[in-house]
Write an enzyme that holds these catalytic residues in place. Structure first.
Site, PDB file in Angstrom:
ATOM      1  N   ASP B 256      19.250 -58.209  -1.066  1.00 42.74           N
ATOM      2  CA  ASP B 256      19.766 -57.077  -1.331  1.00 42.74           C
ATOM      3  C   ASP B 256      20.099 -57.233  -2.744  1.00 42.74           C
ATOM      4  O   ASP B 256      21.314 -57.265  -3.008  1.00 42.74           O
ATOM      5  CB  ASP B 256      20.708 -57.219  -0.290  1.00 42.74           C
ATOM      6  N   GLU B 257      19.867 -58.254  -4.152  1.00 43.55           N
ATOM      7  CA  GLU B 257      20.634 -58.843  -5.437  1.00 43.55           C
ATOM      8  C   GLU B 257      19.621 -57.831  -5.795  1.00 43.55           C
ATOM      9  O   GLU B 257      18.954 -57.666  -6.300  1.00 43.55           O
ATOM     10  CB  GLU B 257      19.595 -60.148  -5.427  1.00 43.55           C
TER      11      GLU B 257
END
Lengths: 200, 338
Positions: B256-257
């Protein structure tokens, strides 16, 4: 040569049966999906393999498929080069037939490292010829069958061509695939126009 | 009696001459001029006749219609006579300037003089096109047809090679594109990001790096499954894209970066504003099947000024530090390190 043949097969199948059929043939074979490059080298084994799969999938025998492909190669309006290059070889169908003996050398003029099969054209009698490959290769003979018929139409000649397997005088006792060509009328219909320099 | 052309032997070899009927000459050459003792054109080969139709060649001096060189300019018939057997350059005196090569030989003829035999030079394809020449316009032994064949075969091979090159180039570009793209979101991936930030640092260009980390994403994945997680990542991608300008660069580094590279010298206030907009957009509930997913975003920003020579890893570390601070500050926050 097999690069050219595989590419011709690909073009013929895509144009005649649809690109989807070709994808199916290639899928079965897990070969590159983008197809074959005419100027790259492939071997006879691969050509036979793809041909066999094509025949199976399309429900055709290889003689018919190759014959149709030979016709396609010189009549496909999207690719006029093969027909034009062949027409340069002779002003009449008779001259064209004889020039087939020079085919490997003519091809080398354009592509120095291409090797095409040697074709022998023997005159049997007036307007009668026997054509075979040396060494013998049935695929090429079937392909030429369709190609020579289409070129006869192009020259406006009335020609009968028959496939035959027979021992050839001076070439051993084994039966060899050959074409019997009988030219009934050299100028039966008007020839398709052939301009020495292609028009845009 | 039909006109005949007799090719003269040197005096010592009298008796060894050949004699040809003029009409049969076309089987050997179709491009010739027969000159009389004054250099006046008396006979013209059939193909030359086509090329020069209506130009009044017959009866005119050869020098009026052609410039002859070998290699010096030839002005008189006597100069031409001594060049027997040598290669001549022959150019039409006309804006069209058809170019031939030729050779001259002395002959016996009632009008008697010189036989000038020509052939097409490099202009052959152009002449064939312009005058619509056919195979019958060339002598059967002429290699003109082979030359035309070769020209066309060569063009076919070259165009095939070019097409081959293009197909390869396209395949290469596609492979490269795939290697730089994140398969799930279609955003650029870490490899693409590394290459861009390395270039920006090398150039010393000013930019801001925003490191975005989703909050509560793990909960979505854990409670609703990976399909929901993927769905949220796609929705966030949309939100990021919607607020980006064309100059900005956006990548998913994994999980989720996400990162944003904003070229230029935006001040902290502007960066804060952009960050807050992103956070607000990401915070909007995301519908997955009949459920709503709630995520938010923490953002750490490193701002790189013009001529700042920090390394990519130093800048990343700075952004990481800012991101950590934002997470510490209670999530849904933005922290900027100048």
């Amino acid at each position: 040569m097999y690069g050219l043949l595989l590419r011709a097969l690909q073009g013929y199948i895509c144009a005649t049966f649809g690109a989807q059929r070709w994808v199916q043939i290639m899928d079965q074979n897990s070969h590159r999906v983008e197809g074959f490059e005419p100027l790259l080298s492939y071997d006879l084994g691969l050509f036979r393999e793809i041909l066999a799969r094509s025949c199976k999938l399309l429900g055709r025998n290889s003689a018919t498929l190759l014959e149709d492909m030979g016709t396609f190669v010189v009549t496909n309006p999207a690719l006029p080069a093969p027909r034009r290059l062949l027409r340069f070889a002779g002003n009449s169908y008779g001259e064209f037939l004889l020039s087939l003996e020079e085919l490997p050398e003519r091809a080398k003029l354009a592509l120095y490292d291409i090797s095409l099969p040697r074709i022998v054209v023997k005159t049997l009698g007036a307007g009668e010829y026997l054509l075979y490959c040396k060494p013998s290769q049935a695929e090429v003979i079937h392909l030429l069958h369709g190609l020579l018929r289409a070129m006869a139409d192009d020259y406006g000649a009335l020609v009968f061509i028959e496939f035959d397997e027979r021992p050839i005088a001076g070439e051993g006792d084994l039966a060899q695939p050959a074409l019997l060509i009988r030219m009934a009328e050299a100028a039966h219909a008007p020839a398709n126009p052939f301009y020495l320099v292609a028009r845009p | 009696m039909t006109p005949r052309l007799t090719i003269t032997p040197p005096p010592a070899e009298t008796g060894r001459s050949i004699s040809l009927p003029m009409v049969g000459l076309g089987a050997i050459t179709k491009l010739y001029l027969l000159l009389d003792g004054q250099g006046i054109i008396q006979e013209i080969g059939p193909t030359l006749e086509r090329l020069f139709a209506g130009r009044g060649l017959r009866g005119a001096s050869v020098f009026d219609h052609f410039e002859l060189r070998a290699p010096d300019l030839i002005h008189h018939l006597e100069e031409l006579r001594v060049l027997e057997g040598q290669k001549l350059q022959i150019v039409q005196r006309n804006p069209q300037g058809l170019r031939f090569r030729g050779t001259v030989m002395a002959v016996h003829h009632p009008m008697g003089g010189l036989f000038l035999n020509l052939s097409f030079g490099v202009d052959i394809a152009e002449m064939v096109r312009r005058y619509q020449l056919t195979a019958g316009d060339f002598a059967p032994t002429d290699l003109a047809m082979e030359l035309l064949y070769l020209t066309e075969a060569n063009a076919a091979v070259v165009s095939e090679l070019r097409a081959f090159g293009q197909r390869r180039e396209e395949a290469r570009r596609q492979a490269e594109e795939e290697s730089l793209t994140d398969a799930l979101t279609g955003l650029r991936n870490r490899r693409a990001f590394n290459s861009i930030i390395t270039r920006l640092c090398r150039e010393g260009s000013p930019f801001a790096l925003m490191q975005i980390d989703l909050d509560y994403f793990k909960q979505v994945n854990d409670t609703l499954g990976h399909a929901a997680g993927d769905h949220v990542l796609l929705a966030v991608t949309e939100a990021l894209r919607a607020s980006m300008s064309a100059r900005d660069f956006i990548a998913r580094l994994g999980g989720d970066e996400f990162v944003l590279l904003l070229p230029g010298t935006a001040g902290p206030a502007r960066l804060e504003e952009i960050g807050q907009q992103l956070i607000a957009a990401i915070r909007a509930p995301i519908r997955f099947a009949d459920r709503l997913c709630y995520v938010s975003a923490s953002i750490g920003v490193a701002s790189v000024g013009l001529g700042d020579r920090s390394s990519p890893s130093a800048i990343l570390a700075q952004a990481d530090e800012a991101l950590y601070a934002a997470k510490e500050a209670g999530r849904g926050c933005i922290v900027i390190k100048a």
